[in-house]
Design an enzyme around this catalytic site. Structure first.
Site, PDB file in Angstrom:
ATOM      1  CG  HIS A  36      -5.585   2.020   0.839  1.00  8.94           C
ATOM      2  ND1 HIS A  36      -5.802   0.667   0.813  1.00  8.94           N
ATOM      3  CD2 HIS A  36      -5.399   2.348   2.147  1.00  8.94           C
ATOM      4  CE1 HIS A  36      -5.735   0.191   2.053  1.00  8.94           C
ATOM      5  NE2 HIS A  36      -5.502   1.188   2.870  1.00  8.94           N
TER       6      HIS A  36
ATOM      7  CB  CYS B 274      -3.242  -0.176   6.099  1.00  4.93           C
ATOM      8  SG  CYS B 274      -3.559   1.599   6.105  1.00  4.93           S
TER       9      CYS B 274
ATOM     10  CB  CYS C 221      -8.142   1.321   5.344  1.00  2.00           C
ATOM     11  SG  CYS C 221      -7.380   2.872   5.860  1.00  2.00           S
TER      12      CYS C 221
ATOM     13  CB  ILE D  17      -0.978  -0.017   1.193  1.00  5.46           C
ATOM     14  CG1 ILE D  17      -1.868  -1.261   1.117  1.00  5.46           C
ATOM     15  CG2 ILE D  17      -1.834   1.226   1.237  1.00  5.46           C
ATOM     16  CD1 ILE D  17      -2.647  -1.374  -0.183  1.00  5.46           C
ATOM     17  N   GLY D  18       2.138   1.163   0.347  1.00  4.65           N
ATOM     18  CA  GLY D  18       2.979   2.354   0.205  1.00  4.65           C
ATOM     19  C   GLY D  18       4.138   2.458   1.157  1.00  4.65           C
TER      20      GLY D  18
ATOM     21  CG  HIS E 240      -3.457  -1.702  12.243  1.00  3.90           C
ATOM     22  ND1 HIS E 240      -2.540  -0.687  12.274  1.00  3.90           N
ATOM     23  CD2 HIS E 240      -4.368  -1.351  11.310  1.00  3.90           C
ATOM     24  CE1 HIS E 240      -2.885   0.251  11.404  1.00  3.90           C
ATOM     25  NE2 HIS E 240      -3.977  -0.129  10.803  1.00  3.90           N
TER      26      HIS E 240
ATOM     27  NE  ARG F 113      -0.609   6.056  12.706  1.00  2.00           N
ATOM     28  CZ  ARG F 113       0.263   6.842  12.106  1.00  2.00           C
ATOM     29  NH1 ARG F 113       1.378   7.183  12.715  1.00  2.00           N
ATOM     30  NH2 ARG F 113       0.039   7.295  10.888  1.00  2.00           N
TER      31      ARG F 113
ATOM     32  CD  GLU G 192     -10.158  -3.138   7.223  1.00  2.00           C
ATOM     33  OE1 GLU G 192     -10.341  -4.194   7.861  1.00  2.00           O
ATOM     34  OE2 GLU G 192     -11.086  -2.366   6.898  1.00  2.00           O
TER      35      GLU G 192
ATOM     36  CE1 TYR H 221      -3.290   1.352  15.690  1.00  2.00           C
ATOM     37  CE2 TYR H 221      -3.999   2.915  14.026  1.00  2.00           C
ATOM     38  CZ  TYR H 221      -3.115   1.949  14.457  1.00  2.00           C
ATOM     39  OH  TYR H 221      -2.050   1.592  13.675  1.00  2.00           O
TER      40      TYR H 221
END
Length: 765
Positions: A637, A723, A639, A426-427, A690, A510, A661, A507
Site C-alpha cells: 500500500h 487507507c 499513500c 487496507i487493514g 480522512h 492526527r 490512495e 496532519y
C-alpha cells in the site's frame, strides 16, 4: 566573535500543546461538543505558551509558528485562494471543509507529504485565472499576540514563500504568472508588518532545496526584488542542503538573512554538503547566515558537532560575519519536551533532545562560540558532510533473499482468484472508545492480560462479522490490538525504545508517537500470527489478510539511528519481517499485506541521490517478502505522496497487488501507472478515509469505470478505501463500505456480469 553578531533563531516549533490540547480541542469542535470561541481560545493558548517557552529559553528571534490545522491551508485563506466549491461557506466552516470535506458532497483538498517528511500538507488548487484576494487580518492578529507575548524585538512572523506555495500547488496554471500575481499580496502583508515594527520576517522556501530549484531562479529573483526594502527578510531553506549550482544565485537574492540546513536527513549516506559549499563559494558578508546545525528532524542530542561547525564557520568567514544558530528544519518534526518522559532508560534519555531541549542546545552553541575563549574546531569545511558509517549492505545477504521464487506471470495463476472488482480494506478498523479503554486498563494493571486479549478478540470478531455482512471479498482482522502501524511492530522487535508523550503532528489532529531505534533490530518471535489465526477461525470466508508494515516505512516513521545508515537499519528490519512472512504462510495465510506507504516520502530531494535510496528501499521490501511461495499473494500500500516519478521502483517491489490512495487525487496515479505499463493488480482508493463524508455508490462506481477507461485491466482492478479506517467511526465506515461493495457489483454487472476469474481457491487450514 561578538555576541552582537551571533543570535539564536527558531524557524518553527511544535503546535500541538504539551498534553495534545489542540487535538482534543479540534475533535470536540468537530463533534459539536464545543464552540468556535472555545477552539480558538485553546489555539491561542497553545501558540502563546510555545512562543513564551522559546523566549524564556534565551532564543533571540522567536518564529511565530501556529495553526489550527495546516499552514499551507492557512495561506490559502490568507491569500483568498480557496477553490470555488468552498465559497458558499465562510470562516471555520470553509477552513475545515477544505481540510476534511463538508456534507453532502464538498470534497476536501488533496493531501501530500511535505518535502521528504511525514508531515501532510493540504495541496492548494490553482487555475489559470486564480487571482489572490488577500485577507491578512488573522495573520496580523497572531503577530500582535506574539509581540505582546515575547516582545516586539523577538517576535518574528513566518510566511510560506510565494515560490514554495506555487510549486507545491496543483492545477493547470503558469507558475511564473502565478508568482507575479502573488507578489503584490505578499507586499501588502510586508507593509503591514513594517508598521508593526517587526525585526524581520521569515519566508520559508523549502522547494529551493530541490534539484529542480534552478527552474525557479528567474521567478525567485523577480519576486524577491519586488519584495525588497520594506522589512528585513530572512529566507529559510530547510530540509536539505541546496544544490551546488543553486547556491551561488541563492545567496545573492535581495534578502538580509539566509537560513540553510547543515544537517540533512538523519542517517542518509551522503550527509550534507552545506559546509563544502560555503568553503568553496563563501557567503555574502552583508547577510546573516542562518546556521541550521541543530537537527530539527531527529530527537538525538547534538554530540558536540554543532559547536565545532559554527566555530569552523567563524574561522572561515571572519569574526565580523553575522550568524544565527538555528535548527535545520522546523521543530514541529520532533516531540515537544523530553522532561515529560519518566520511563525511558537513562542510557537512552541522556542521548536525546526534544524541541524544548534543542532550544537549550542553540543557546549553548551561541554561548560557546561567543565566550571569551571562543570555541576550537577540528572540522575542515571543505570536506565535512556528517555522513554516518556504512555497515550491513545488500552484498552481505544472499542474493536469492531479494527475489520471489517465480515471476508475477507464473505466480498469479497460483494465487487466490476472484471475480472482477473484488473488494477489501487496507487493514485497520475504528479504534473505538472501548478499545482505548481496554488498552488503558491493561496498561494500568486493572485488567489482566487474559481479559485484555478477550476484549481484543471480541473486537476482532465484530470486525470479521461486519465484513462478512457487508460482503467484502477479502477480510482483515481490523488491528484492534495495534496503537500504531509502526509502534506495534517496534514493540515486537529488539532494538526499539518507546516514549510516553513524544507526539508529533502528522496532519491536523492526527498525531503519531514514533519509536526510537536505539540498537540492532531483530525479531523476538511471531508478531501477528495469533491475530491472523484468530480472525481466520471466526469466518468461513476463504481469505483473511495478514497485515505487516514494511521496512522503509518503519524506518521513515521511526526516529532512526544516526550512527549507521538508514539502509543498514532497513535490511535488519527486512530480515525480521521475512521471518514473520514465513510464519504467517505456515499458519495458512494466503494473502499477506506489507504496507510500505512511506517509500516515496523518504526519497532524497536531490535527483542524483535518489537511485541509491530507491535501490535499497525496494531491496528491503523484497527481502521481507522474498520468502513467500508463489501461491502467496503479496499486497502493498502506498499513500499521500507524489509517486509518479518512482514508477520503476514501485515495479521493482514485485508486489502482486498494489493499493494506493486516490480519492482526492483525480486518478493521477492511476493514469501514471497505466502510462508506465504497470502490469500487476491495482487497488486505487475510492473512499476518502480522512473525511467524515459517506461516498455514494455512484461516486465510487464512477471511479471504478475511470480506472478501466485509463487502461487498467478489468481483471486486475480492486476496490478499497484510500487507507486504514482507524480514525473513522463505525457509523461512517459501515455505510461507506456497503456502498463500495454495491459499487463493485454495479460496475461488474455493467462490464459483463462479473466475468473474470472464478473464486475457486480455499484457504489452507
Amino acid at each position: 566573535m561578538s555576541a552582537d553578531n551571533v543570535k539564536t533563531s527558531t524557524i518553527g516549533y511544535p503546535r500541538i500543546g504539551p498534553k495534545r490540547e489542540m487535538k482534543k480541542a479540534l475533535e470536540e469542535y468537530w463533534a459539536g461538543k464545543s464552540s468556535k470561541e472555545a477552539l480558538t481560545a485553546v489555539a491561542k493558548q497553545v501558540e502563546e505558551a510555545a512562543w513564551k517557552t522559546q523566549a524564556d529559553s534565551g532564543i533571540n528571534m522567536v518564529a511565530l509558528d501556529g495553526t489550527c490545522y495546516d499552514q499551507m491551508l492557512d495561506h490559502c485563506t490568507y491569500l483568498g485562494l480557496l477553490p470555488a466549491r468552498f465559497q458558499e461557506l465562510s470562516g471555520l466552516d470553509a477552513y475545515f471543509a477544505a481540510a476534511r470535506g463538508h456534507p453532502p458532497n464538498i470534497t476536501a483538498l488533496d493531501m501530500s507529504k511535505l518535502m521528504d517528511s511525514n508531515y501532510h500538507y493540504l495541496v492548494p488548487e490553482l487555475t489559470a485565472t486564480s487571482t489572490p484576494k488577500p485577507n491578512w487580518a488573522p495573520f496580523l492578529e497572531a503577530v500582535r499576540r506574539g509581540q505582546a507575548t515575547v516582545g516586539v524585538e523577538k517576535a518574528v512572523p513566518m510566511l510560506i514563500g510565494p515560490i514554495t506555495f506555487t510549486v507545491l500547488s496543483r492545477g493547470d496554471f503558469d507558475r511564473s504568472v502565478m508568482i507575479q500575481r502573488l507578489g503584490p499580496a505578499y507586499q501588502t502583508v510586508l507593509n503591514e508588518l513594517a508598521k508593526l515594527g517587526v525585526p524581520e520576517v521569515q519566508i520559508h522556501e523549502p522547494v529551493l532545496a530541490l534539484s529542480a530549484a534552478n527552474q525557479y531562479q528567474a521567478d525567485a529573483e523577480t519576486v524577491y526584488q519586488s519584495l525588497a526594502g520594506t522589512v528585513p527578510l530572512h529566507l529559510v531553506v530547510p530540509y536539505d542542503d541546496v544544490a551546488a549550482d543553486v547556491y551561488p544565485w541563492l545567496v545573492k537574492l535581495p534578502v538580509q538573512a539566509i537560513g540553510l540546513d547543515f544537517c540533512g536527513v538523519p542517517g542518509a549516506p551522503h550527509g550534507n554538503s552545506t559546509c563544502q559549499l560555503i568553503a568553496k563559494y563563501g557567503f555574502p558578508s552583508d547577510k546573516r547566515l542562518g546556521v541550521g546545525i541543530i537537527d530539527g528532524r531527529s530527537p538525538w542530542a547534538d554530540n558536540g558537532t554543532a559547536i565545532k561547525v559554527v566555530a569552523a564557520l567563524r574561522k572561515h568567514l571572519g569574526p565580523g560575519q553575522a550568524l544565527s544558530v538555528q535548527t535545520s528544519a522546523s521543530l514541529q518534526h520532533v516531540p515537544l519536551d523530553l522532561n515529560l518522559e519518566t520511563e525511558l532508560p537513562t542510557a537512552v534519555k541522556s542521548r536525546l533532545a526534544f524541541a524544548q531541549q534543542k532550544l537549550e542546545e542553540m543557546v549553548a552553541v551561541k554561548e560557546a562560540v561567543t565566550g571569551h575563549a571562543g570555541a576550537a574546531s577540528d572540522i575542515d569545511l571543505s570536506t565535512y558532510t556528517g555522513a554516518p558509517a556504512m555497515g550491513l549492505t545488500a552484498k552481505a545477504i544472499p542474493t536469492e533473499f531479494f527475489q520471489r521464487p517465480a515471476p508475477f506471470a507464473v505466480r498469479r495463476p497460483q494465487q487466490p482468484q476472484f471475480h472482477a472488482f473484488p473488494t477489501t480494506t487496507i487493514g485497520s478498523f475504528p479504534q473505538t472508545p472501548t478499545i482505548r479503554r481496554a488498552r488503558l486498563q491493561y496498561k494500568k494493571g486493572t485488567i489482566s492480560e487474559v481479559e485484555y486479549r478477550e476484549r481484543i478478540a471480541a473486537e476482532i470478531g465484530y470486525s470479521i462479522g461486519a465484513q462478512e455482512a457487508l460482503g467484502l471479498d477479502v477480510l482483515v482482522h481490523g488491528e484492534a490490538e495495534r496503537t500504531d502501524m509502526v509502534e506495534y511492530f517496534g514493540m515486537k522487535l529488539n532494538g526499539f525504545c518507546f516514549t510516553q508523550h513524544a507526539w508529533v503532528q502528522s496532519y491536523g489532529s492526527r498525531y503519531v508517537r514514533p519509536p526510537l531505534i536505539v540498537g540492532d533490530v531483530s525479531r523476538q518471535g511471531p508478531m501477528t500470527v495469533h491475530e491472523f489465526e484468530l480472525a481466520q477461525s471466526m469466518t468461513s470466508r476463504a481469505f483473511v489478510k495478514g497485515m505487516l508494515t514494511g521496512p522503509t516505512t518503519i524506518i521513515n516513521w521511526s526516529f532512526p539511528r544516526k550512527d549507521i545508515t538508514r539502509s543498514e537499519q532497513a535490511f535488519q528490519i527486512g530480515l525480521a519481517l521475512r521471518e514473520e512472512v514465513a510464519d504467517l504462510e505456515k499458519a495458512g495465510c494466503r494473502i499477506i499485506q506489507v504496507d510500505d506507504p512511506a517509500i516515496r516520502e523518504g526519497l532524497p530531494l536531490k535527483t542524483d541521490r535518489q537511485a541509491l535510496y530507491l535501490e535499497w528501499s525496494a531491496a528491503a521490501f523484497r527481502l521481507s517478502c522474498g520468502v513467500a511461495t508463489p501461491a502467496c499473494q503479496i499486497v502493498t500500500h502506498l499513500c499521500y505522496s507524489n509517486f509518479e516519478e518512482i514508477m520503476a521502483a514501485i515495479d521493482a517491489l514485485d508486489a502482486d497487488v498494489l493499493t494506493i490512495e486516490n480519492s482526492r487525487s483525480d486518478d493521477e496515479m492511476v493514469r501514471a501507472l497505466s502510462a508506465y505499463g504497470y502490469s500487476r493488480d491495482l487497488g486505487p482508493g475510492v473512499y476518502d478515509v480522512h473525511s467524515p463524508l459517506v461516498p455514494s455508490v455512484e461516486s465510487m462506481a464512477a471511479k471504478a469505470r475511470a480506472y478501466v477507461a485509463a487502461g487498467i485491466d478489468i481483471s486486475k482492478v480492486w476496490l478499497n478505501p484510500d487507507c486504514g479506517l482507524k480514525t473513522r467511526r463505525w457509523e461512517e465506515v459501515l455505510p461507506s463500505l456497503r456502498n463500495m461493495v454495491a459499487a463493485a457489483k454495479l460496475v461488474r454487472e455493467e462490464m459483463g456480469g462479473g466475468k473474470g476469474n472464478a473464486r475457486g481457491v480455499t484457504a489452507a487450514k
